[in-house]
Scaffold this motif. Sequence first.
Motif, short mmCIF file in Angstrom:
data_model
loop_
_atom_site.label_atom_id
_atom_site.label_comp_id
_atom_site.label_asym_id
_atom_site.label_seq_id
_atom_site.Cartn_x
_atom_site.Cartn_y
_atom_site.Cartn_z
N ALA A 24 -7.42 -83.29 14.56
CA ALA A 24 -7.41 -83.88 15.91
C ALA A 24 -6.09 -83.53 16.57
O ALA A 24 -5.02 -83.96 16.10
CB ALA A 24 -7.61 -85.39 15.86
N LEU A 25 -6.14 -82.70 17.62
CA LEU A 25 -4.93 -82.29 18.32
C LEU A 25 -4.60 -83.35 19.38
O LEU A 25 -5.03 -83.28 20.53
CB LEU A 25 -5.13 -80.92 18.97
N THR A 26 -3.84 -84.31 18.96
CA THR A 26 -3.46 -85.42 19.86
C THR A 26 -2.34 -84.99 20.79
O THR A 26 -1.63 -84.01 20.51
CB THR A 26 -3.02 -86.63 19.04
N GLU A 65 0.48 -86.35 21.16
CA GLU A 65 1.76 -86.45 20.45
C GLU A 65 2.01 -85.20 19.60
O GLU A 65 3.13 -84.66 19.57
CB GLU A 65 1.79 -87.71 19.57
N LEU A 66 0.98 -84.75 18.87
CA LEU A 66 1.14 -83.53 18.06
C LEU A 66 1.41 -82.31 18.94
O LEU A 66 2.24 -81.46 18.61
CB LEU A 66 -0.10 -83.30 17.20
N ARG A 67 0.71 -82.22 20.08
CA ARG A 67 0.93 -81.08 20.98
C ARG A 67 2.35 -81.07 21.51
O ARG A 67 3.00 -80.00 21.58
CB ARG A 67 -0.09 -81.13 22.12
N GLN A 68 2.88 -82.23 21.89
CA GLN A 68 4.23 -82.30 22.42
C GLN A 68 5.26 -81.94 21.37
O GLN A 68 6.19 -81.18 21.62
CB GLN A 68 4.50 -83.71 22.97
N ALA A 69 5.09 -82.45 20.14
CA ALA A 69 6.05 -82.15 19.08
C ALA A 69 6.00 -80.68 18.70
O ALA A 69 7.04 -80.03 18.46
CB ALA A 69 5.76 -83.04 17.87
N ALA A 70 4.79 -80.07 18.63
CA ALA A 70 4.67 -78.65 18.27
C ALA A 70 5.26 -77.76 19.35
O ALA A 70 5.96 -76.77 19.05
CB ALA A 70 3.20 -78.31 18.02
N SER A 71 5.03 -78.06 20.62
CA SER A 71 5.59 -77.24 21.70
C SER A 71 7.11 -77.30 21.70
O SER A 71 7.79 -76.28 21.89
CB SER A 71 5.04 -77.72 23.05
N ALA A 72 7.67 -78.49 21.48
CA ALA A 72 9.13 -78.61 21.45
C ALA A 72 9.72 -77.84 20.28
O ALA A 72 10.78 -77.21 20.40
CB ALA A 72 9.51 -80.09 21.37
N LEU A 73 9.06 -77.89 19.12
CA LEU A 73 9.59 -77.16 17.96
C LEU A 73 9.57 -75.66 18.20
O LEU A 73 10.53 -74.95 17.87
CB LEU A 73 8.78 -77.52 16.72
N LEU A 74 8.50 -75.13 18.78
CA LEU A 74 8.41 -73.68 19.03
C LEU A 74 9.41 -73.24 20.10
O LEU A 74 10.04 -72.17 19.97
CB LEU A 74 6.99 -73.31 19.47
N VAL A 77 1.30 -75.13 14.38
CA VAL A 77 2.39 -76.07 14.09
C VAL A 77 1.85 -77.49 13.98
O VAL A 77 2.30 -78.29 13.14
CB VAL A 77 3.49 -75.96 15.16
N ALA A 78 0.85 -77.84 14.80
CA ALA A 78 0.27 -79.18 14.72
C ALA A 78 -0.44 -79.40 13.38
O ALA A 78 -0.42 -80.52 12.84
CB ALA A 78 -0.71 -79.38 15.87
#
Length: 355
Positions: free
Chosen positions: A228-230, A232-241, A265-266
Amino acid sequence: MDTLHDNALAHALAAIPGPVPPSGVIHVVIPHTSRFTVVGNHLAQHAELSLVAIGVGVHIQSLPAGTEVGIKTLTARFPEGEVKIACALRELEAHGYLRRTRVRLTRGRVATRTVFCNQPGAVLRGGVVPGVGPAVRSAAPTLVREHIRVPEPEPTAVPEPRPMAETTSVPDPMPVPEPVPVLEPVPVREPIPVPKPVPVPEAPHAPVRLPSRTAPTQPRRPLPRPQALTPELRQAASALLADLRRHAEELVLSEEAVEELVPGVAAWLERDATTDAIRRALTADLPQPLRHPARLLKHRLTALLPPPLPGVHDLAAPRRAPVTPFQTCDGCERAFRSHDPGHCRDCRAQYWEAA
């Protein structure tokens, strides 16, 4: 009567014209008409080649085209070992008589092609067109008769007729010219033009199939995706990349590449991977120069995906099976395994037999 005599050789020696040398070799030269090979003195009397190399070179030159001349074949033919034969072939290679190259045949096979040159010096000087053909001529040479002009006799003066008398005198006979010797036909050996060998496929009338340049590539694994791409996961993965370029200057990603790599990343974050662990996996040992950073990150996110963390129950120690305790037999006092005290098996058997 079965003893061989050298009468023929003795007659041949007696027929040699001219003085015979007092010492050394005496040649009895008989022209060949079939099965002969012309060998140059530059090979037969080479000052730097060994006797084994000269013999191997003469033998190879006398063989028809297409004959196997490998080390194994020559060793089976002659009493010399593989070491001597190999040294002789290397000597012939060093002086230009022999050349061995590796060629690729059909269906990916590799073979050794051996080329022997009877006059390497003439090829180096230029002006000579080499021919490829059999070295042994089994057919008889063509006989060419030369046209010989026989000189006509010079005219002689004929005496005038004398008046008839009682006694007539016979005039002197005319001088007859000496017979001109007719030369015997001279055998002329002309080189037989042979076309260059054309490689043919192994099986007759079989299509030639060349091997493919590259092996078939395996299909690439798809980028992992979370269950489940929530947001929160999308925001954390985009910031890490987007933050990777602070730790590695080569990892400068576009917005389109970040959106493409966010699910990978998610998936890592969903499996409880820390941001530091993901960053180390993506930035460690980068190739130099790095031409396609997005492709590299996609490969690492797919190939290095960690498994999900095990649960608490999965890490618990496995329960051991219950062990049956020891009991002491009331009759014979032997130890036996049983949950209830009493008698052992033998004592119970004796009791039932007595009953």
